[in-house]
Scaffold this motif. Structure first.
Motif, PDB file in Angstrom:
ATOM      1  N   MET A   1      30.787 -83.573  97.519  1.00 11.39           N
ATOM      2  CA  MET A   1      30.378 -82.167  97.459  1.00 11.39           C
ATOM      3  C   MET A   1      28.927 -82.027  97.890  1.00 11.39           C
ATOM      4  SD  MET A   1      31.143 -79.022  96.888  1.00 11.39           S
ATOM      5  CE  MET A   1      32.691 -79.049  95.980  1.00 11.39           C
ATOM      6  N   ALA A   2      28.069 -82.955  97.423  1.00  6.99           N
ATOM      7  CA  ALA A   2      26.660 -82.934  97.827  1.00  6.99           C
ATOM      8  C   ALA A   2      26.523 -83.268  99.312  1.00  6.99           C
ATOM      9  CB  ALA A   2      25.863 -83.919  96.984  1.00  6.99           C
ATOM     10  N   LYS A   3      27.286 -84.215  99.777  1.00  5.23           N
ATOM     11  CA  LYS A   3      27.228 -84.637 101.182  1.00  5.23           C
ATOM     12  C   LYS A   3      27.561 -83.495 102.126  1.00  5.23           C
ATOM     13  CE  LYS A   3      29.947 -87.503 104.406  1.00  5.23           C
ATOM     14  NZ  LYS A   3      30.986 -88.559 104.498  1.00  5.23           N
ATOM     15  N   PHE A   4      28.649 -82.813 101.913  1.00  2.95           N
ATOM     16  CA  PHE A   4      29.095 -81.784 102.850  1.00  2.95           C
ATOM     17  C   PHE A   4      28.390 -80.440 102.643  1.00  2.95           C
ATOM     18  CE2 PHE A   4      32.617 -84.806 103.046  1.00  2.95           C
ATOM     19  CZ  PHE A   4      32.804 -84.901 104.419  1.00  2.95           C
ATOM     20  N   SER A   5      27.948 -80.159 101.452  1.00  4.04           N
ATOM     21  CA  SER A   5      27.246 -78.898 101.217  1.00  4.04           C
ATOM     22  C   SER A   5      25.815 -78.934 101.727  1.00  4.04           C
ATOM     23  CB  SER A   5      27.260 -78.548  99.724  1.00  4.04           C
ATOM     24  OG  SER A   5      26.573 -79.536  98.972  1.00  4.04           O
ATOM     25  N   GLN A   6      25.215 -80.127 101.825  1.00  5.50           N
ATOM     26  CA  GLN A   6      23.832 -80.246 102.278  1.00  5.50           C
ATOM     27  C   GLN A   6      23.716 -80.606 103.764  1.00  5.50           C
ATOM     28  OE1 GLN A   6      21.398 -82.708  99.674  1.00  5.50           O
ATOM     29  NE2 GLN A   6      22.545 -82.050  97.863  1.00  5.50           N
ATOM     30  N   ASN A   7      24.818 -80.853 104.430  1.00  2.00           N
ATOM     31  CA  ASN A   7      24.818 -81.154 105.864  1.00  2.00           C
ATOM     32  C   ASN A   7      25.755 -80.167 106.561  1.00  2.00           C
ATOM     33  OD1 ASN A   7      23.337 -84.011 106.240  1.00  2.00           O
ATOM     34  ND2 ASN A   7      24.504 -84.055 104.334  1.00  2.00           N
TER      35      ASN A   7
ATOM     36  N   ARG B   1      36.861 -79.492 100.274  1.00  9.03           N
ATOM     37  CA  ARG B   1      36.932 -78.491 101.340  1.00  9.03           C
ATOM     38  C   ARG B   1      37.376 -77.134 100.809  1.00  9.03           C
ATOM     39  NH1 ARG B   1      41.936 -79.200 104.839  1.00  9.03           N
ATOM     40  NH2 ARG B   1      42.757 -78.170 102.964  1.00  9.03           N
ATOM     41  N   ASP B   2      38.408 -77.139  99.990  1.00  8.45           N
ATOM     42  CA  ASP B   2      38.913 -75.871  99.458  1.00  8.45           C
ATOM     43  C   ASP B   2      37.883 -75.196  98.567  1.00  8.45           C
ATOM     44  OD1 ASP B   2      41.212 -76.420 100.835  1.00  8.45           O
ATOM     45  OD2 ASP B   2      42.372 -77.059  99.083  1.00  8.45           O
ATOM     46  N   LYS B   3      37.099 -75.963  97.844  1.00  8.06           N
ATOM     47  CA  LYS B   3      36.051 -75.378  97.004  1.00  8.06           C
ATOM     48  C   LYS B   3      34.943 -74.780  97.852  1.00  8.06           C
ATOM     49  CE  LYS B   3      36.676 -78.134  92.796  1.00  8.06           C
ATOM     50  NZ  LYS B   3      36.041 -79.104  91.849  1.00  8.06           N
ATOM     51  N   LEU B   4      34.585 -75.471  98.935  1.00  6.28           N
ATOM     52  CA  LEU B   4      33.558 -74.932  99.828  1.00  6.28           C
ATOM     53  C   LEU B   4      34.044 -73.673 100.519  1.00  6.28           C
ATOM     54  CD1 LEU B   4      32.194 -78.231 101.444  1.00  6.28           C
ATOM     55  CD2 LEU B   4      31.053 -76.792  99.751  1.00  6.28           C
ATOM     56  N   MET B   5      35.316 -73.605 100.815  1.00  5.14           N
ATOM     57  CA  MET B   5      35.876 -72.414 101.448  1.00  5.14           C
ATOM     58  C   MET B   5      35.993 -71.258 100.467  1.00  5.14           C
ATOM     59  SD  MET B   5      38.880 -73.781 103.995  1.00  5.14           S
ATOM     60  CE  MET B   5      39.123 -72.122 104.599  1.00  5.14           C
ATOM     61  N   GLY B   6      36.001 -71.554  99.183  1.00  6.25           N
ATOM     62  CA  GLY B   6      36.136 -70.496  98.185  1.00  6.25           C
ATOM     63  C   GLY B   6      35.022 -69.488  98.261  1.00  6.25           C
TER      64      GLY B   6
ATOM     65  N   LEU C   1      28.407 -81.456 109.125  1.00  3.34           N
ATOM     66  CA  LEU C   1      29.540 -82.128 108.485  1.00  3.34           C
ATOM     67  C   LEU C   1      30.423 -81.127 107.751  1.00  3.34           C
ATOM     68  CD1 LEU C   1      27.762 -85.309 107.030  1.00  3.34           C
ATOM     69  CD2 LEU C   1      28.968 -85.055 109.217  1.00  3.34           C
ATOM     70  N   LYS C   2      29.792 -80.138 107.171  1.00  4.42           N
ATOM     71  CA  LYS C   2      30.552 -79.112 106.445  1.00  4.42           C
ATOM     72  C   LYS C   2      31.492 -78.358 107.385  1.00  4.42           C
ATOM     73  CE  LYS C   2      29.818 -74.797 103.911  1.00  4.42           C
ATOM     74  NZ  LYS C   2      28.794 -73.875 103.360  1.00  4.42           N
ATOM     75  N   GLN C   3      30.992 -77.989 108.565  1.00  9.29           N
ATOM     76  CA  GLN C   3      31.826 -77.256 109.511  1.00  9.29           C
ATOM     77  C   GLN C   3      33.009 -78.094 109.977  1.00  9.29           C
ATOM     78  OE1 GLN C   3      31.660 -74.042 110.193  1.00  9.29           O
ATOM     79  NE2 GLN C   3      29.935 -73.911 108.762  1.00  9.29           N
ATOM     80  N   LYS C   4      32.775 -79.383 110.173  1.00 11.36           N
ATOM     81  CA  LYS C   4      33.875 -80.263 110.575  1.00 11.36           C
ATOM     82  C   LYS C   4      34.928 -80.358 109.470  1.00 11.36           C
ATOM     83  CE  LYS C   4      31.102 -83.077 113.724  1.00 11.36           C
ATOM     84  NZ  LYS C   4      30.537 -84.430 114.005  1.00 11.36           N
ATOM     85  N   LEU C   5      34.477 -80.371 108.238  1.00 15.05           N
ATOM     86  CA  LEU C   5      35.419 -80.421 107.121  1.00 15.05           C
ATOM     87  C   LEU C   5      36.211 -79.123 107.022  1.00 15.05           C
ATOM     88  CD1 LEU C   5      36.506 -81.962 104.638  1.00 15.05           C
ATOM     89  CD2 LEU C   5      34.643 -80.931 103.304  1.00 15.05           C
ATOM     90  N   LEU C   6      35.545 -77.994 107.176  1.00 20.78           N
ATOM     91  CA  LEU C   6      36.228 -76.705 107.067  1.00 20.78           C
ATOM     92  C   LEU C   6      37.256 -76.508 108.173  1.00 20.78           C
ATOM     93  CD1 LEU C   6      33.276 -74.309 106.102  1.00 20.78           C
ATOM     94  CD2 LEU C   6      34.919 -75.437 104.593  1.00 20.78           C
ATOM     95  N   HIS C   7      37.016 -77.097 109.322  1.00 26.86           N
ATOM     96  CA  HIS C   7      37.945 -76.933 110.443  1.00 26.86           C
ATOM     97  C   HIS C   7      39.240 -77.727 110.258  1.00 26.86           C
ATOM     98  CE1 HIS C   7      34.638 -75.021 112.640  1.00 26.86           C
ATOM     99  NE2 HIS C   7      35.566 -74.577 113.468  1.00 26.86           N
TER     100      HIS C   7
END
Length: 331
Positions: free
Chosen positions: A112-118, A174-179, A121-127
């Motif tokens: 969660m820290a890795k993808f929320s702070q980069n 990913r689902d939490k970040l998309m929330g 990387l976050k966009q790649k995860l959301l896709h």
């Protein structure tokens, strides 16, 4: 020769062929080159400590759970993911049951820290939405599926050899970040969402607004503003009922012929509204014997004639005749 013990059981390959190909439902990854790998270089900060990858975060907290602060500091000093993993595996007196319970929470917090702070990387995860992330590691049957991506058994989860813990955790992250993008509007920002809508206001909101403004006003009420509230007034007459008496200024008038909506330049004709007394009264009869002259004449003695003289010339008396009557009375 047929077997007396029944039909020969189907082979594992036959069972795989009967399973549907669900590759379109999965997002496969493996090794450090993938942004979803624990080994992928990615700096992030948690509680003042900077980590160079998710594997370092995982092994550092593994040492803390086992209360081995010395190896925890060693792990934080390393940069190579393989070396970090080796130190983490060398922690003595591992409580497997305790780590099995804590590891899910640790790995999810690190990612969660890795993808929320980069952001990249976050966009790649959301896709990857809505596919399930799958670590296609042929060697790891705990965090991966124990199969490579090209293995047909990897195309359906019913034939996986591993638990895919990392893939399930990444899918949840990913689902939490998309929330944050899918949350509904704040209900506090909506004014009185539960208050029923007034039917009259719903049909004509402009009309109800003008009415409320006039009702709540503390100052003097403008007669023209009142006329605009409920019905449109054309030169003192209402469109719906042109014969209805309308207050215009200080006089009460009855509209005989109001303006036509199709011909607004046509002037309106008005007739003074008069009261009919119960008994006929001579308009020149003295209401008070002590009061000289007609009441209308007394109010404005210098005014010549009466405005109604033209309507009844027989009953009218001009100003000069009135002067002669006064002189004869004095004599």
């Amino acid at each position: 020769m047929a077997s007396c013990f029944g039909a020969k059981p189907e082979s594992e390959e036959d069972e795989i062929q009967d399973l549907p190909d669900d590759r379109d439902k999965y997002e496969y990854f493996w090794k450090a080159r993938s942004p979803f790998s624990q080994w992928h270089p990615s700096k992030f900060v948690v509680d003042g400590k900077t980590y160079n990858c998710a594997e370092q975060y995982m092994m550092y907290h593994k040492a803390l759970v086992m209360k081995n602060d010395e190896l925890a500091e060693v792990i934080m000093a390393l940069d190579n993911p393989q070396e970090i993993k080796d130190v983490g595996r060398s922690i003595p007196d591992i409580d497997a049951e305790l780590w099995n319970h804590k590891s899910f929470e640790v790995v999810e917090a690190g990612n969660m820290a890795k993808f929320s702070q980069n952001e990249d990387l976050k966009q790649k995860l959301l896709h990857t939405y809505p596919r399930t992330l799958v670590e296609a590691s042929p060697h790891d049957t705990i965090w991966g599926i124990g199969l490579g991506q090209r293995d047909k058994r990897a195309w359906n989860k019913m034939s996986w050899r591993g638990q895919n813990r990392l893939g399930e955790i990444l899918t949840r992250v990913r689902d939490k970040l998309m929330g944050s993008f899918l949350e509904p509007a704040n209900p506090d920002e909506i004014e009185n969402p539960d208050e029923p809508i007034n039917q009259s206001e719903e049909e004509n909101p402009v009309e109800s607004t003008n009415r409320s403004k006039t009702k709540d006003s503390d100052g003097p009420v403008d007669q023209n503003e009142i006329a605009k509230q409920d019905k449109s007034v054309v030169n003192g007459s209402e469109k719906e009922n042109p014969d209805e008496t309308v207050v215009n200024g200080s006089e009460n008038k009855t509209v005989v012929n109001g303006h036509d909506e199709d011909n607004p330049d046509e002037p309106a004709v008005y007739q003074r509204k008069t009261e009919i007394p119960d008994e006929p009264v001579n308009r020149f009869e003295k209401a008070n014997p002590d009061e000289p002259g007609n009441r209308s004449k007394t109010e404005n003695p210098n005014e010549s004639g009466n405005r109604y003289d033209k309507e009844n010339p027989v009953e009218s008396i001009n100003g000069s005749e009135t002067e002669n009557m006064k002189k004869e009375t004095i004599v």
